[in-house]
Design a protein around this motif. Sequence first.
Motif, short mmCIF file in Angstrom:
data_model
loop_
_atom_site.label_atom_id
_atom_site.label_comp_id
_atom_site.label_asym_id
_atom_site.label_seq_id
_atom_site.Cartn_x
_atom_site.Cartn_y
_atom_site.Cartn_z
N PHE A 1 0.83 -1.21 0.00
CA PHE A 1 0.00 0.00 0.00
C PHE A 1 0.86 1.25 0.00
O PHE A 1 0.52 2.25 -0.64
CB PHE A 1 -0.93 0.00 1.22
N SER B 1 0.53 4.04 -2.78
CA SER B 1 0.24 5.42 -2.38
C SER B 1 1.24 6.38 -2.99
O SER B 1 0.89 7.42 -3.56
CB SER B 1 0.25 5.54 -0.86
N VAL C 1 -5.66 3.73 -0.27
CA VAL C 1 -4.48 3.00 0.19
C VAL C 1 -3.77 3.72 1.33
O VAL C 1 -3.21 3.07 2.23
CB VAL C 1 -3.50 2.72 -0.98
N ASN C 2 -3.81 5.05 1.33
CA ASN C 2 -3.12 5.80 2.38
C ASN C 2 -3.78 5.58 3.74
O ASN C 2 -3.11 5.34 4.74
CB ASN C 2 -3.13 7.29 2.02
N GLY D 1 -5.86 3.11 4.32
CA GLY D 1 -5.84 1.67 4.53
C GLY D 1 -4.56 1.19 5.18
O GLY D 1 -4.58 0.34 6.08
N LEU D 2 -3.42 1.73 4.78
CA LEU D 2 -2.15 1.26 5.35
C LEU D 2 -2.04 1.58 6.83
O LEU D 2 -1.49 0.79 7.61
CB LEU D 2 -0.97 1.81 4.56
#
Length: 225
Positions: free
Chosen positions: A14, A18, A63-64, A66-67
């Motif tokens: 991720f 990102s 993704v930002n 999410g990570l």
Amino acid sequence: MNTHTIAPRIFGIFFLISFLSYGIGSGLVESVVNVPNFLSTISNNQSTIIVGILLMTIIHTIVNIGLAVIMHPILKTFNSSISYGYLSATITSTVIVAIGGLFLLLLLPLSDAYVRLVASDASNLNTIGFLLKKAGFYSYQIGMAIWGVGGWLLCSLLYKSKLVPRLITICGFIGYIIFIAGTILELFGYNVGVIMSIPAALFEISLSIWLIVKGFNISQLIALD
């Protein structure tokens, strides 16, 4: 153990997505808007703008955030307050950066209005276009400054936990301090942000590759269980 070994690899993937999504997206947008009389050319490059902003807002945002969410259950074991601080900083910075992308998206209808007007009537639209570009720029710099603070919190957790080699986290500490300084200097009109982001970028890429290939320190993961 499965969750603790899979999570860092997803985090690394991720992190890279990102980094690439925003970098490619902003490059596409800037290729259109960073030219003379850009409002007159945007209508012919709408697809480029839209794809770039989708990468900068939707993909980057998912993704930002999410990570940080993926890592939170592990990191909070070492220090709950700092872990929540990292999660909060990541969400805040990502939302601000996404808002900056939406400012740039408004250049599309502005360009449509521009091409319908004669040059003498379009001067006000040029001013609005300039302001929208500046709004996107300031959103990015402020968002990245907060991202740098979050990165510093992440490094402090990684250093304390020994989940990755401390040399990597020390490089992260230094890189994010330089990075934050670069974003602040950009706000004051000094064009040094790109150069001063290099150490943090190298840390993020190195950390991502390390986590994808190696994962976390197994002995520390065992200690969690």
